[in-house]
Structure formats: C-alpha cells, structure tokens
Scaffold this motif. Structure first.
Motif, short mmCIF file in Angstrom:
data_model
loop_
_atom_site.label_atom_id
_atom_site.label_comp_id
_atom_site.label_asym_id
_atom_site.label_seq_id
_atom_site.Cartn_x
_atom_site.Cartn_y
_atom_site.Cartn_z
N GLY A 43 0.82 -1.21 0.00
CA GLY A 43 0.00 0.00 0.00
C GLY A 43 0.85 1.26 0.00
O GLY A 43 0.55 2.22 -0.70
N ALA A 44 1.92 1.26 0.78
CA ALA A 44 2.82 2.42 0.83
C ALA A 44 3.52 2.63 -0.52
O ALA A 44 3.66 3.77 -0.98
CB ALA A 44 3.84 2.25 1.94
N ILE A 45 3.94 1.55 -1.13
CA ILE A 45 4.61 1.66 -2.44
C ILE A 45 3.64 2.17 -3.50
O ILE A 45 3.97 3.08 -4.27
CB ILE A 45 5.22 0.29 -2.84
CG1 ILE A 45 6.38 -0.05 -1.92
CG2 ILE A 45 5.65 0.30 -4.30
CD1 ILE A 45 6.88 -1.48 -2.04
N VAL A 46 2.44 1.60 -3.53
CA VAL A 46 1.43 2.03 -4.52
C VAL A 46 1.05 3.48 -4.28
O VAL A 46 0.95 4.27 -5.22
CB VAL A 46 0.20 1.09 -4.49
CG1 VAL A 46 -0.96 1.68 -5.26
CG2 VAL A 46 0.57 -0.28 -5.03
N TRP A 47 0.86 3.84 -3.02
CA TRP A 47 0.52 5.23 -2.67
C TRP A 47 1.62 6.17 -3.19
O TRP A 47 1.33 7.21 -3.78
CB TRP A 47 0.37 5.36 -1.16
CG TRP A 47 0.15 6.75 -0.67
CD1 TRP A 47 1.09 7.69 -0.39
CD2 TRP A 47 -1.11 7.37 -0.40
NE1 TRP A 47 0.51 8.85 0.04
CE2 TRP A 47 -0.84 8.69 0.03
CE3 TRP A 47 -2.42 6.95 -0.49
CZ2 TRP A 47 -1.86 9.57 0.39
CZ3 TRP A 47 -3.43 7.84 -0.13
CH2 TRP A 47 -3.14 9.13 0.30
N LEU A 60 -7.73 15.87 -7.07
CA LEU A 60 -7.80 14.61 -7.81
C LEU A 60 -6.60 13.70 -7.50
O LEU A 60 -6.77 12.50 -7.32
CB LEU A 60 -7.90 14.86 -9.31
CG LEU A 60 -8.02 13.62 -10.20
CD1 LEU A 60 -9.29 12.85 -9.87
CD2 LEU A 60 -7.99 14.01 -11.67
N GLY A 61 -5.41 14.25 -7.44
CA GLY A 61 -4.21 13.46 -7.19
C GLY A 61 -4.26 12.69 -5.88
O GLY A 61 -4.10 11.47 -5.87
N PRO A 62 -4.50 13.39 -4.76
CA PRO A 62 -4.60 12.66 -3.49
C PRO A 62 -5.77 11.67 -3.46
O PRO A 62 -5.65 10.59 -2.87
CB PRO A 62 -4.82 13.77 -2.46
CG PRO A 62 -4.21 14.99 -3.08
CD PRO A 62 -4.46 14.83 -4.56
N LEU A 63 -6.87 12.00 -4.11
CA LEU A 63 -8.00 11.06 -4.16
C LEU A 63 -7.65 9.80 -4.94
O LEU A 63 -8.02 8.69 -4.55
CB LEU A 63 -9.24 11.72 -4.76
CG LEU A 63 -9.97 12.71 -3.86
CD1 LEU A 63 -11.11 13.39 -4.60
CD2 LEU A 63 -10.48 12.03 -2.61
N LEU A 64 -6.91 9.95 -6.04
CA LEU A 64 -6.48 8.78 -6.81
C LEU A 64 -5.49 7.93 -6.02
O LEU A 64 -5.55 6.70 -6.07
CB LEU A 64 -5.88 9.21 -8.15
CG LEU A 64 -6.87 9.76 -9.18
CD1 LEU A 64 -6.13 10.29 -10.39
CD2 LEU A 64 -7.87 8.69 -9.57
#
Length: 118
Positions: A43-47, A60-64
């Motif tokens: 999750g940290a890597i994907v985030w 939009l960026g933080p929501l994605l």
C-alpha cells in the motif's frame, strides 16, 4: 544515519501494519499480522507511485492515491470495496491513536508507513 532511517522505516511499517491488522480483524475477521505487514508495504509503495505521477493535481491526485491504497486492501483481503474502505478507515484511526499515545510519551514522531496521511 542509514541504520537510523531503516529502524524508523521498520517501526513505522509495523505501526501501519497494526492499523491494517486491526481494521481487517474487525471488518472481515482476517487475523494474520504478516499479511497486514505485506499489505502495508504494498500500500505504501502504490501510494507513493500514484502520488508521484498524479499527486500534484489538486484534489484529484490525493483522491487517486487514496483510491489506489484502498484497491490494494481490496485485492489483499476478502470483501468488497466497502469492506476495503472500512478497513482503511479503521486502520487510519487505529494508527492515529497509537501514534498519539507514542508521541505523547516521547517515543516516536507522528507518522507511519503503510497508512496514508500519517
């Protein structure tokens, strides 16, 4: 310096995994802490990856990035998107409480790897 950074990363990851473990245990009954550690790391890597590419876009960026984080939980745990969202929310609250307690006694700062926004 490198050893200290590794220790902080591992401690933060374990705290983030604790949040996911508690969330998954309460929401879907999954009780494997090792699974929560891997989920927190992925999750940290994907985030970080999603945040790198689209995090600069206002709102939009933080929501994605958050949607990508919940998608990782959705893939790693049984249930639907609602369950994954609830696991993520409960993980966030659990880590918030744990970090507050640790920061109050001077053990750690107020951040964790594997749970967004902390």
């Amino acid at each position: 310096m490198v050893v200290a950074s590794i220790i902080v990363f591992v401690a933060s990851l374990l705290i983030g995994a604790l949040g996911i473990y508690v969330g998954a245990r309460v929401i879907v009954g999954a009780g494997d802490y090792d699974h929560a550690i891997v989920t927190a790391l992925i999750g940290a890597i994907v985030w970080a990856i999603v945040g790198f590419f689209v995090g600069w876009i206002p709102l939009l960026g933080p929501l994605l990035a958050l949607l990508a984080y919940v998608a990782v939980i959705n893939v790693r745990y049984p249930g639907d998107w609602t369950a994954a969202t609830m696991i993520g929310l409960l993980a966030w609250v659990t880590v918030l409480v744990a970090l507050y307690a640790l920061a109050a006694v001077g053990i750690t700062g107020f951040n964790a790897v594997g749970v967004p926004g902390l």
